[in-house]
Structure formats: structure tokens, C-alpha cells
Design a protein around this motif. Structure first.
Motif, PDB file in Angstrom:
ATOM      1  N   SER A   1      -3.527   9.409  -7.164  1.00 39.85           N
ATOM      2  CA  SER A   1      -3.377  10.510  -8.136  1.00 39.85           C
ATOM      3  C   SER A   1      -4.079  10.154  -9.444  1.00 39.85           C
ATOM      4  O   SER A   1      -4.754  10.998 -10.045  1.00 39.85           O
TER       5      SER A   1
ATOM      6  N   LEU B   1      -7.107   6.920   5.149  1.00 40.21           N
ATOM      7  CA  LEU B   1      -7.559   5.912   4.186  1.00 40.21           C
ATOM      8  C   LEU B   1      -6.820   4.591   4.410  1.00 40.21           C
ATOM      9  O   LEU B   1      -7.413   3.520   4.341  1.00 40.21           O
ATOM     10  N   LYS B   2      -5.536   4.689   4.692  1.00 40.14           N
ATOM     11  CA  LYS B   2      -4.770   3.455   4.908  1.00 40.14           C
ATOM     12  C   LYS B   2      -5.350   2.680   6.100  1.00 40.14           C
ATOM     13  O   LYS B   2      -5.483   1.452   6.039  1.00 40.14           O
TER      14      LYS B   2
ATOM     15  N   TYR C   1       0.840  -1.200   0.000  1.00 41.18           N
ATOM     16  CA  TYR C   1       0.000   0.000   0.000  1.00 41.18           C
ATOM     17  C   TYR C   1       0.878   1.255   0.000  1.00 41.18           C
ATOM     18  O   TYR C   1       0.665   2.180  -0.774  1.00 41.18           O
TER      19      TYR C   1
ATOM     20  N   VAL D   1      -8.481   0.945   5.034  1.00 38.40           N
ATOM     21  CA  VAL D   1      -8.194  -0.194   4.156  1.00 38.40           C
ATOM     22  C   VAL D   1      -7.654  -1.364   4.976  1.00 38.40           C
ATOM     23  O   VAL D   1      -8.104  -2.511   4.825  1.00 38.40           O
TER      24      VAL D   1
ATOM     25  N   ASN E   1      -0.094   6.488  -3.300  1.00 39.98           N
ATOM     26  CA  ASN E   1      -0.122   7.859  -3.832  1.00 39.98           C
ATOM     27  C   ASN E   1      -0.289   7.878  -5.345  1.00 39.98           C
ATOM     28  O   ASN E   1      -1.042   8.698  -5.886  1.00 39.98           O
TER      29      ASN E   1
ATOM     30  N   ALA F   1       0.272   6.916 -15.713  1.00 37.65           N
ATOM     31  CA  ALA F   1      -0.205   7.262 -14.365  1.00 37.65           C
ATOM     32  C   ALA F   1       0.786   8.186 -13.658  1.00 37.65           C
ATOM     33  O   ALA F   1       0.410   8.937 -12.756  1.00 37.65           O
ATOM     34  N   HIS F   2       2.052   8.118 -14.081  1.00 38.69           N
ATOM     35  CA  HIS F   2       3.053   9.002 -13.462  1.00 38.69           C
ATOM     36  C   HIS F   2       2.927  10.439 -13.941  1.00 38.69           C
ATOM     37  O   HIS F   2       3.498  11.339 -13.345  1.00 38.69           O
ATOM     38  N   ALA F   3       2.211  10.613 -15.072  1.00 42.05           N
ATOM     39  CA  ALA F   3       2.189  11.937 -15.692  1.00 42.05           C
ATOM     40  C   ALA F   3       1.139  12.865 -15.078  1.00 42.05           C
ATOM     41  O   ALA F   3       1.096  14.037 -15.408  1.00 42.05           O
ATOM     42  N   VAL F   4       0.304  12.329 -14.206  1.00 43.23           N
ATOM     43  CA  VAL F   4      -0.762  13.167 -13.642  1.00 43.23           C
ATOM     44  C   VAL F   4      -0.208  14.004 -12.483  1.00 43.23           C
ATOM     45  O   VAL F   4       0.858  13.715 -11.941  1.00 43.23           O
ATOM     46  N   GLU F   5      -0.978  15.004 -12.124  1.00 46.52           N
ATOM     47  CA  GLU F   5      -0.541  15.858 -11.025  1.00 46.52           C
ATOM     48  C   GLU F   5      -0.508  15.045  -9.732  1.00 46.52           C
ATOM     49  O   GLU F   5      -1.513  14.402  -9.376  1.00 46.52           O
ATOM     50  N   PRO F   6       0.618  15.048  -9.022  1.00 43.81           N
ATOM     51  CA  PRO F   6       0.731  14.179  -7.837  1.00 43.81           C
ATOM     52  C   PRO F   6      -0.243  14.577  -6.720  1.00 43.81           C
ATOM     53  O   PRO F   6      -0.419  15.752  -6.449  1.00 43.81           O
ATOM     54  N   GLN F   7      -0.858  13.581  -6.134  1.00 42.34           N
ATOM     55  CA  GLN F   7      -1.746  13.775  -4.980  1.00 42.34           C
ATOM     56  C   GLN F   7      -1.250  12.855  -3.871  1.00 42.34           C
ATOM     57  O   GLN F   7      -0.572  11.868  -4.135  1.00 42.34           O
ATOM     58  N   THR F   8      -1.611  13.167  -2.658  1.00 41.14           N
ATOM     59  CA  THR F   8      -1.230  12.308  -1.534  1.00 41.14           C
ATOM     60  C   THR F   8      -2.476  11.658  -0.956  1.00 41.14           C
ATOM     61  O   THR F   8      -3.440  12.352  -0.631  1.00 41.14           O
ATOM     62  N   ALA F   9      -2.436  10.344  -0.858  1.00 41.93           N
ATOM     63  CA  ALA F   9      -3.583   9.621  -0.289  1.00 41.93           C
ATOM     64  C   ALA F   9      -3.699   9.978   1.190  1.00 41.93           C
ATOM     65  O   ALA F   9      -2.696  10.007   1.906  1.00 41.93           O
ATOM     66  N   PRO F  10      -4.924  10.279   1.679  1.00 40.13           N
ATOM     67  CA  PRO F  10      -5.085  10.645   3.095  1.00 40.13           C
ATOM     68  C   PRO F  10      -4.635   9.505   4.007  1.00 40.13           C
ATOM     69  O   PRO F  10      -4.957   8.343   3.736  1.00 40.13           O
TER      70      PRO F  10
END
Lengths: 191, 279
Positions: free
Chosen positions: A38, B63-64, A29, B67, A34, B51-60
Motif C-alpha cells: 500500500s 507476488l508472494k 511476508y 518472492v 499488504n 504508512a498506515h494512513a494510505v489507502e489499503p491495497q492487497t499485495a497480489p
């Protein structure tokens, strides 16, 4: 694209996940979250929905880790394609097809704009990470090829719908996707 | 050698853009071409790299936790279902007698401890032997795992074929050139018996020539003569994908064939069969 040592490490984690190892899943994970978040955000544009999607993706990875085939794709690509499929399912379920088709051109322009900014920045310094490599490789593609593969990947439109939306013949759209993807592959190899 | 048409299908397949029938037909091609499989893998990696080309976001972070909790909840029933963790109904009833059972147990335990000690010594010796055996097995584990993976893949392939043969749709039929056909010509039919319709994908079949057409036939056990499934015209590069419906119900299709006929087709086959495949 992904370093071989990283691929081996990811594969080892997936094998442990397949055996029910929750600690391995936690590590996996951390590796993927990330990037997948994204991607889902790019497709869905709604943080709450993206979180739900990523939760579904994680469950699918947990449940289907035993069926992962390393000969078909890297773990990263496998997870990316699961995420993309889930996000597109949601787009379709929301009945946003028409709305997205109307705004697809704007989104693609936005996406290309993002690519351009990052690629420009990466020219200044050495290209060190995957993101910069992809953005840089994308910049080497002819505009119509780049737009074709970005529309194919970042929207839920089929190639027939892309042809209809762009007013290009279906054969032309298919050829652009083929050439664009082949050139992207070659571009990533060269970097 | 991979044709442009195959490259095109590979690119669309890698991005999950093919229809279900096209996917099924292409997977038949994939199953017989390692070169094509390799291309698909490369294109899929390149596609996924977007998928690497998109604007980077950080998963909250929260959320982990959600999950992991969900994973743990899923894992718990699995663990509970393991044979060693099965709780028998009599255990609950036994709860009423628990204090007495503890007292009796302590007495018995004292007597048993001495015997346990001797048994444990034996077990330690056995474990040492087992550890040596395990080391030997581990040396071959990777090889065995690879064999197992290959076997699993083969069995999955067989299962798909069996299921398709039983009733699921579409049934896939690979057609190859006969002695009268161009050696490199290939075709795959995806046949949906329930809907009485199918799709044929053809590669490397040159034009039938002036005044001639290719005609598709369904060979059905319940019909004396092959049933026409229509004219098939190929593109300049020798490829085409055509949807078809036989002109009569074909409930027990045994084979599909393509023959060279007069322009416009014929009601009953006359010309030579150039491609043939049995269902």
C-alpha cells in the motif's frame, strides 16, 4: 504504535530469517506485505512497478536481516523505511521529480482527503486498529504541519525542495516537520 | 536536554531527509546521546506509522510465490556452499564404477553393521550428555546474544572510525569547548580531504559579541600556522551549519579549532581558541 507482543514476534521472525529460515520469511511476508504494498502504491501509483519494488524490498530484508537492530526501530518501521527508500529511488530513476513536484499539491490533498474520510468514519466507532489510530492522530495536527510531514514522507522531495515548492522559508518547513512529527508521536501515544 | 535544533535534525533524520554530510554529523551526536537516540526512535516509529494512513491495497498472491522462489534460489547456493555439501571432482569420475561400488559396499556394510550398532549405543549416551550441556548453554544464550550484539555494534562503530581515518570521506571531527570557551558549546566537522571542503555544525555557541567573529582554523601538519577556514556566524539560538574551504591546501589535517577574532577575521590566529577537536 505496534503492540509490544507483536514487536517481539516480528523480532523473533527476523532473527530466524537472519539464520536462513525461509518459513519464517514467509510468515514475515504475510505480516508486512499488504502494508508495504500500500505504501509503495501510494508513492509510485503503478501496480507493476510496485510489485517489482516489493520484490526488491523482500530481497533486501532477506539479505540484511542479520543487520537489523531492534534498538533503532521496530521491524515494521525498518521495513517501511526500506520500502520508502526503494520507492523513492525508483521515482528519482524515472526522472519524475519535476512531474511529481507539479502534482504534489494534488497528491497531498488526495492523501489528506483519504485521511479525513477514514478519520471521520473512525469517530463513529471505537478506534481499534493501527490505521484508524494514525488517521485519527493525523487529523489532530494543524493543516500546515500535516501537509509538511505528508509531503516529506510521501514524495521524494527533500525539505529544501518542499520549501521551494510551497514557497515557504526553509526554516519554516523544517519547523513544521519537527512539530508535526512530535505532535503525531504524542497523538499516537494518547490514543 | 535536547535543543530545538537537535529535535529538528532528529525529525529530518528520522524521515531520511538529511544530506549525507548532515547525516554523518548528526550520527556523531547520536553516538554520544542516549536521549537523542531515544527521540529518533520515537520519531521514526511515528513517521513509519504514516504508512498506515494510505489507502489499503492487497499485495497480489502471485507476488508472494515469486518472492519465495527468489529467496529459495538465493538460499540454495548458500546451502550448496556449506562444507558438508561440497561435491569433490572425483565423485563424478567415480560414477562409472558405481555398480561395482554398490556391490562392494553391500558386502562391507554387512560387516560394519554390527560394529555400528555398538557405536550408536555409545553415541546415544554421549548425546544425552550433550543435551544436558545444551540446556545449560541455552539458559545463558539470551544474555550471550545481547553481549554479542553490543560487541558487534561497538566493532561496527570502530570500523567506521577506522575507515574514516583511512581515507573515506567525510572524516568526522568532534570539537569541544576549551577552558576559554562556553562549557556547553559543541561542534562537529565533516571534512572531505579529497575535495578540500567540509561542513561544520555548531550547537550552544553564543554570539561572539560586538566587533568580534568566530573563525574556523584547520591545523595541518604541513603548515607552520593554522590555516583559516573562514568566518563562522551562529544564529540567535547558538546553532549553525556552515560549509567551508580552507584558504590553503590542507592535506594532513590534525585538528580543527574555532577562535574569537576581530570582526571579518584575521589571516593569522590572534584570539583565544574556544572550541577544539583533533582529527
Amino acid at each position: 504504535m505496534i503492540e509490544p507482543s507483536q514487536q517481539a514476534s516480528d523480532y523473533a521472525l527476523v532473527k530466524r530469517v537472519a539464520a536462513g529460515d525461509q518459513e519464517a520469511f514467509s510468515s514475515l511476508y504475510d505480516r508486512l506485505a499488504n502494508a508495504l504494498f500500500s505504501l509503495a502504491y501510494q508513492l509510485l501509483g503503478d501496480a507493476a512497478e510496485v510489485e517489482d519494488t516489493l520484490q526488491e524490498v523482500c530481497l533486501q530484508i532477506w539479505r540484511s536481516a542479520a543487520t537489523y537492530n531492534a534498538k533503532r526501530s521496530s521491524v515494521f518501521s525498518w521495513a517501511v523505511m526500506i520500502t520508502r527508500a526503494r520507492a523513492i529511488d525508483r521515482l528519482r530513476a524515472r526522472g519524475r521529480r519535476q512531474r511529481l513536484a507539479e502534482t504534489a499539491a494534488d497528491e497531498v490533498e488526495k492523501s489528506v482527503g483519504v485521511s479525513s474520510r477514514w478519520a471521520d468514519a473512525s469517530h463513529v466507532s471505537a478506534i481499534k486498529d493501527d490505521a484508524a489510530r494514525v488517521r485519527s492522530a493525523l487529523q489532530t495536527l494543524p493543516g500546515d504541519h500535516r501537509r509538511a510531514i505528508e509531503m516529506a514522507f510521501f514524495s521524494e522531495m527533500t525539505h529544501a525542495e518542499i520549501a521551494q515548492h510551497t514557497g515557504s522559508p526553509l526554516g519554516t518547513v523544517k519547523a513544521r516537520i519537527r512539530r508535526g512529527l512530535l505532535r503525531l508521536r504524542d497523538g499516537l501515544d494518547d490514543l | 536536554m535536547i535543543s530545538e535544533a537537535q529535535q529538528e535534525q532528529a525529525a529530518l533524520y528520522a524521515l531520511d531527509l538529511l544530506s549525507a554530510e548532515e547525516t554523518a554529523a548528526f550520527e556523531v551526536e547520536l553516538s554520544v546521546s542516549a536521549e537523542l537516540r531515544s527521540l529518533v526512535r520515537e520519531l521514526r516509529e511515528s513517521g513509519a506509522a504514516l504508512a498506515h494512513a494510505v489507502e489499503p491495497q492487497t499485495a497480489p498472491p502471485a507476488l508472494k510465490q515469486r518472492v519465495l522462489q527468489q529467496i529459495a534460489a538465493e538460499a540454495a547456493p548458500r546451502a550448496a556452499a556449506a562444507p558438508g555439501n561440497v561435491i569433490r571432482p572425483s565423485a563424478a569420475a567415480f560414477g562409472r564404477w558405481l555398480p561395482w561400488a554398490i556391490a562392494a559396499g553391500l558386502m562391507v556394510a554387512c560387516a560394519l553393521l554390527a560394529r555400528e550398532r555398538a557405536q550408536l549405543q555409545d553415541r546415544v549416551a554421549q548425546q544425552e550428555q550433550a543435551t544436558d550441556a545444551a540446556r545449560l548453554r541455552a539458559a545463558h544464550a539470551e544474555e550471550a546474544a545481547e553481549v554479542a550484539r553490543a560487541e558487534t555494534e561497538r566493532m561496527a562503530q570502530e570500523s567506521r572510525q577506522i575507515i574514516a581515518a583511512a581515507q573515506t570521506t567525510p572524516v568526522l571531527v568532534a570539537l569541544s569547548a576549551t577552558k576559554d570557551g562556553p562549557a556547553k558549546a559543541q561542534a562537529v566537522v565533516a571534512w572531505d580531504a579529497a575535495r578540500q571542503s567540509g561542513t561544520i555544525k555548531i550547537n550552544n555557541l553564543p554570539s561572539a559579541g560586538n566587533g568580534r567573529d568566530y573563525q574556523l582554523w584547520a591545523v595541518d601538519a604541513e603548515h607552520k600556522d593554522p590555516i583559516s577556514a573562514g568566518i563562522v556566524r551562529v544564529n540567535a539560538d547558538g546553532t549553525t551549519v556552515v560549509e567551508f574551504k580552507p584558504t590553503a591546501p590542507a592535506k594532513s589535517v590534525q585538528a580543527f579549532a574555532i577562535s574569537v577574532e576581530r570582526e571579518g577575521g584575521v589571516p593569522k590566529r590572534e584570539g583565544p581558541i574556544v572550541l577544539l577537536g583533533t582529527a
